[in-house]
Design an enzyme around this catalytic site. Sequence first.
Site, PDB file in Angstrom:
ATOM      1  N   ASP A 178      66.110  35.341 -15.456  1.00  0.00           N
ATOM      2  CA  ASP A 178      66.298  34.326 -14.416  1.00  0.00           C
ATOM      3  C   ASP A 178      66.521  32.955 -15.061  1.00  0.00           C
ATOM      4  O   ASP A 178      66.179  32.722 -16.232  1.00  0.00           O
ATOM      5  CB  ASP A 178      65.034  34.314 -13.537  1.00  0.00           C
ATOM      6  N   ASP A 208      58.360  37.565 -10.833  1.00  0.00           N
ATOM      7  CA  ASP A 208      57.616  36.386 -11.288  1.00  0.00           C
ATOM      8  C   ASP A 208      56.108  36.513 -11.006  1.00  0.00           C
ATOM      9  O   ASP A 208      55.712  37.195 -10.060  1.00  0.00           O
ATOM     10  CB  ASP A 208      58.188  35.177 -10.519  1.00  0.00           C
ATOM     11  N   ASP A 226      69.874  34.709  -3.629  1.00  0.00           N
ATOM     12  CA  ASP A 226      68.503  34.788  -3.123  1.00  0.00           C
ATOM     13  C   ASP A 226      68.504  34.988  -1.621  1.00  0.00           C
ATOM     14  O   ASP A 226      67.451  35.217  -1.033  1.00  0.00           O
ATOM     15  CB  ASP A 226      67.749  33.491  -3.439  1.00  0.00           C
TER      16      ASP A 226
HETATM   17  C1  DGJ Z   1      64.576  33.029  -8.337  1.00  0.00           C
HETATM   18  C2  DGJ Z   1      65.172  34.411  -8.218  1.00  0.00           C
HETATM   19  O1  DGJ Z   1      66.458  34.342  -7.725  1.00  0.00           O
HETATM   20  C3  DGJ Z   1      64.272  35.263  -7.338  1.00  0.00           C
HETATM   21  O2  DGJ Z   1      64.837  36.530  -7.156  1.00  0.00           O
HETATM   22  C4  DGJ Z   1      62.928  35.365  -7.982  1.00  0.00           C
HETATM   23  O3  DGJ Z   1      63.021  36.082  -9.175  1.00  0.00           O
HETATM   24  C5  DGJ Z   1      62.352  33.984  -8.225  1.00  0.00           C
HETATM   25  N1  DGJ Z   1      63.286  33.146  -8.938  1.00  0.00           N
HETATM   26  C6  DGJ Z   1      61.066  34.065  -8.986  1.00  0.00           C
HETATM   27  O4  DGJ Z   1      60.565  32.838  -9.298  1.00  0.00           O
END
Ligand code: DGJ
Length: 734
Positions: A482, A371, A552
Amino acid sequence: MNNNLSIKYDSKDHLFHLSNDKVSYIIELVENKYLIHRYWGSKLKNYNFSNKPVPQKRTFAAVPNDDKPEFSLEIEPQEFSCPHQGDYRESSLEIKLQNGYSVSNFLYQKYEILDDIPTLVELPHIRNEKNISAKTLVIHLIDNINNIKLMLFYTILENNSSILRSTKIINQGKDWVYIDKALSASLDMNFDNQDSISLYGSHQKEFQINRQKISHGKYSIGSTRGASSPQYPPFLGLCSSNATEHSGEIYAMNLIYSGNHFGQIELDQYYHIRLSMGIHPDSFRWKLNPGDTFQTPEVVLTYSKDGFNGMSQEFHNLYTQNLINPNWRTKKRPLLINSWEMCYFDISEEKMLDIITSASELGFELIVLDDGWFGKRNNSRSSLGDWTVNTEKFPNGLQPLIQHAQKNNVSFGIWFEPEMISPNSQLIKEHPDWVVHVPDYEPMLGRHQLVLDLTQKDVQDYIIDVLKHYIKNYSISYIKWDMNRHITEPGSVTLPSEQSGEFFHRYILGLYRILNELTSSFPDILFENCSSGGGRFDPGMTYFMPQTWCSDNSDALDRQKIQYGASYLYPSSAITAHVSDVPNHQTNRIIPFSTRASVASSVNMGYEMNILNLSETEKTDIKQHLQWYKNNRDLILFGEFYRLISPFDSNSNHCSWMIVNKEKTSALIYFFTKSFDVCELSFSLKIPYLNPHYIYHDKCSDKYYSGEELAHAGLAINLKEGDYSAIEISLTVI
Ligand code: DGJ
């Protein structure tokens, strides 16, 4: 063609019998009208109604024929159930006619047998390829009053104990009708003290295992969030009360669908269980015009007599061979380094060039720019939808990065969140009607963003064009897709009021159209699925994207549970895990590098840590680890994964799993300890799933043991001092 794969109709006993080497699934056609479930389990050569109870009359039960008071749909184990016909359990279908009534009475019409797996138009499904023999029983039912046809599909494949089920509803009448509920399958069985098994979770805590006693009433899981969700993935099953990882019977369902879903176990007054699964009936209403067909998603019903590991092997094999895109099925996945936890939004050309140089020196194969690279995106409050390169951070565009990557012999990939739009974006100014919303209500924000209305073809085409532009004009080999919020105020300006109940399913059909277009146009691009981690990790997304960022949360202790749970359904190649920095960004926990490396390298591994200020020792550790992973990558990604010790056991201080190749000549055993116990001098780990007749060499101790000894006597693990430790044991047949 496998000769043991068969579907037969016995016209004397009125039995449909689906079977292969492993299982039988048997349906009785009663009175040439009703489909009654008789058996699903280990293969039977013959079936002679041994488990059919003597019919008993229940005085107050509603009956289709007053002269046969002992036959009531309330009692019979049915294949599919309609409401208001005397069966008061969860119905599989509900159709509302224009007169406002929702009675239907589907009766048997005919059957056909196909030598194939059906191809579900618009929906992901187990792929019909010639790599596997399969047969499908299609049973046609008809309600002659409302002129609706119902087709039930049952597919059986060679060498797998799964049955694929889905349904089609066809309006043969002159008037439109509403479908208020259309499940994909329901299964009736006797209650034998089984437990229910499901997965639950949240952001950063996906795939937690939930086993509980079944009691009278209904236990349901599901999602009405517009995504399959981390809260309850579309998986639900029954297991015998003594089932373990290695033994016991499991009956499980997993829906190939990424949107609102529903799964339920119901125990009724007669000690009958009904397991149901399909699209969630809440917020669902589909207007079916004359001549139109509605297709439900496919559900995979898997049976195991060998416990949860047995169940997982069936899912892993089926998904590897026939769900995952054939292009990626057995292809090596690149060792990647992702910029997110290293830089978050603070990225620049200079930083990325340095990252590429050191990543290449360390041995990475792919650099992923996460991102923050587009629009004016300096935090999560802006620019989704404005997919132009951020010229403040990258004044020369992305090309210098890609050229630098090429020069350094590494590939390049980027992050997108295509389904979303920021309220301050240029895109929203141009297309305010592209936002999911309902009239008069201010749409809620989630992570400061709104959702694009994927039911609209223009929106779908816009997303396809954006992605195609980047794929065609930049040498990228990987895309991380995403999706970071769930849907509120579900509505589209283009849907007339009588079709507003179609929004959620149409959103998913729109998403599938986009993914189908992109993945079939660019089969060599590796797509990684992500929804704030594993928030939309389901077989539907796995059909299009061969791997998913499963959480995450990269903390190596929490990850043991997350990956353990994810392995219930998915092979290691489909689950990605990253080695990250300490203190961990999600939990603040400090876990040794060797354990972080070991947990991540049990599946499809990458890194997500700051590699710009490494000490020489850290560089050496990482280089060695990457080389070790490359040497073992085929085994890890495509070997058989078995769970040995569950981190969910409340008494357990350990977690363990193993990977063994198909030939059983090479195995890796992973053993993790949570907290060091001075009195626990050694642990005896039983290692099944090897070949009992082979002699294995344990590299660490340089000793030789038979597979039989390792399975029954076990291997003494000498525990390491310190908390959060990991031990890896490599066993090879010399
Ligand atoms: C959520 C994702 O799970 C992360 O790995 C990352 O890409 C963020 N979004 C970026 O905003």
